[in-house]
Design an enzyme around this catalytic site. Structure first.
Site, PDB file in Angstrom:
ATOM      1  N   GLU A 152       0.787  -1.199   0.081  1.00 47.30           N
ATOM      2  CA  GLU A 152       0.039  -0.131   0.046  1.00 47.30           C
ATOM      3  C   GLU A 152       0.784   0.985  -0.102  1.00 47.30           C
ATOM      4  OE1 GLU A 152      -3.723   1.998   2.545  1.00 47.30           O
ATOM      5  OE2 GLU A 152      -2.279   0.539   3.496  1.00 47.30           O
ATOM      6  N   LYS A 227      -9.939   2.266  -2.374  1.00 46.86           N
ATOM      7  CA  LYS A 227      -9.784   1.697  -1.076  1.00 46.86           C
ATOM      8  C   LYS A 227     -11.458   1.956  -0.473  1.00 46.86           C
ATOM      9  CE  LYS A 227      -7.388   1.736   3.355  1.00 46.86           C
ATOM     10  NZ  LYS A 227      -6.055   2.211   3.959  1.00 46.86           N
ATOM     11  N   CYS A 264      -5.682  -2.836   2.486  1.00 45.01           N
ATOM     12  CA  CYS A 264      -5.416  -2.618   3.805  1.00 45.01           C
ATOM     13  C   CYS A 264      -6.502  -2.955   4.630  1.00 45.01           C
ATOM     14  CB  CYS A 264      -4.741  -1.247   4.291  1.00 45.01           C
ATOM     15  SG  CYS A 264      -3.914  -1.444   5.703  1.00 45.01           S
TER      16      CYS A 264
END
Length: 423
Positions: A152, A227, A264
């Protein structure tokens, strides 16, 4: 040299085993008592017979057998030695089928620390990270990796704890400098590359997103995913920089298989994993940046659970090292102000739908993990367990449609004999 615990398994008269050990010496270099990973600590400390059984319990069996190791090509070994990064390689098998040939895909995961202190000029930091990644990517290419995923926001320090807006300078368009850098490797090695960046959306008022750009094996941009879930926990103040993504749960059909990217914090949300599976993903990558005190006990479990529940492979990537920032900051956990997140513990690994997984990369060192995976295993596990067929999506859909309404009432059946003030 760090002192390491020596664990000895001794058989007593009744055939049972008992353990004797010395005291471990704590370390401050990010290792586990002088070892780069738990797997290596156990392998060094246990007898071969005991280690085999412990490994069976910890990382499972692939098609009923211990996971196979692959030989690393000399070019990659040399690059690993010259540039001091961990390299490991494994192979996931599937059962032989009568109507389909094996579908072998070679996947690579890269974990790395930053290359310069966070006080260095931003341009120098970015250039240094590019140079640091080049030999690791070359090692992946020399090893014949088909799909490569980076960690990331790999092109910058993970500055989202600071709440300082100046770090937004690292943001770039989806087709910007980092993508252009990786497109050359994609063309050179005929390799799909997942490129997680801090994206600046020039067409929408320079909005900033946490984004994964999917680069095809011809160097083209296939698409991008933003995300979905933004953490607001401890030092993680990421909503200062970007908010929840708007791309849904896309699955990208590449030359080597159908892939998704669960960035994540999304790994903590089971429905996020589910959605990629419902869209047909065969491999889902989880590029991350997470620290030991916060999440390490969860790290080996969540991705493995997702692989099992959704019958796909999961590649988990976490950065390495401790990143110290110029100005101290505070967070929601009530601790005194501090200048770093803590240690990013690496430990990148691959999980398979049959509950097997690779040993992790180093906890304190840059690394490349290579995994051959037969994608036929995905369908085989769907057939075996029938999770898709036995799921009750209509019940879940009804529950969720009621839950999101303001007048939702939980489906709770109370004992009529309970006191009226019972909570």
């Amino acid at each position: 040299m760090e002192k390491k615990e020596e664990i000895v398994i001794v058989n007593n008269k009744n055939g049972n085993s008992k353990e004797s050990s010395q005291t471990l010496t704590p370390t401050t270099d990010g290792s586990i008592c002088g070892f780069q990973s738990l797997h290596r600590l156990l392998e060094s400390s246990l007898s071969p017979q005991v280690f085999k059984e412990v490994s069976r319990l910890l990382i499972g069996l692939n098609c009923g057998k211990a996971l196979e190791s692959l030989t690393v090509v000399e070019t990659a070994k040399d690059l690993s030695s010259q540039h001091d990064f961990d390299i490991q390689a494994f192979k996931f098998n599937a059962d032989k089928e009568l109507l389909r040939e094996p579908r072998i895909v070679r996947v690579g995961l890269i974990q790395n620390s930053i290359a310069l202190p966070t006080t260095a000029p931003f341009l120098d930091q970015k250039k240094a990270i590019f140079q640091k990644l080049k030999p690791i990517i070359d090692a992946a290419g020399a090893s014949g990796v088909n799909i490569l995923c980076l960690q990331e926001a790999w092109m910058m320090p993970f500055a989202f704890c600071t709440r300082e807006k100046r770090w937004c300078e690292f943001a770039e368009p989806a087709d910007g400098e980092s993508t252009q850098f990786l497109q050359g490797f994609a063309r050179k090695y005929n390799m799909v590359i997942v490129n997680p960046i801090l994206e600046r959306d020039l067409k929408h008022g320079e909005t900033i997103w946490n984004t994964a750009v999917i680069i095809g094996n011809n160097g083209n941009i296939i698409g991008k995913h933003r995300k979905n879930h933004i953490p607001r926990v401890g030092d993680f103040n990421e909503s200062t920089y970007y908010m929840e993504g708007n791309t849904g749960h896309p699955v990208f059909e590449t030359a080597y298989g159908k892939i998704g990217v669960n960035i994540c914090y999304g790994r903590h949300h089971p429905l996020n994993w589910l959605a990629f599976g419902l869209n047909g993903a065969e491999i889902v990558f989880n590029p991350s940046a997470t620290v030991g005190e916060l999440s390490e006990p969860m790290w080996p479990n969540e991705a493995r659970n997702a692989a099992i529940a959704n019958s796909y492979f999961v590649g988990s990537i976490n950065r390495v090292g401790t990143e110290v920032f110029p100005n101290p900051f505070t967070s929601g956990d009530g601790k005194p102000q501090h200048a770093d997140f803590g240690h990013f513990y690496g430990s990148s690994h691959v999980s398979a739908p049959d509950a097997s997984c690779t040993p992790s990369l180093s906890r304190n060192k840059d690394g490349l993990l290579i995994s051959d995976m037969d994608l036929n295993l995905c369908r085989q596990l769907k057939d075996k367990w029938g999770f898709r067929m036995t799921a009750r999506y209509e019940l879940y859909a009804d529950m969720l449609s009621r839950y999101v309404k303001p007048d939702f009432e939980p489906q709770v059946v109370s004992d009529p004999l309970l006191p009226k003030n019972h909570l």
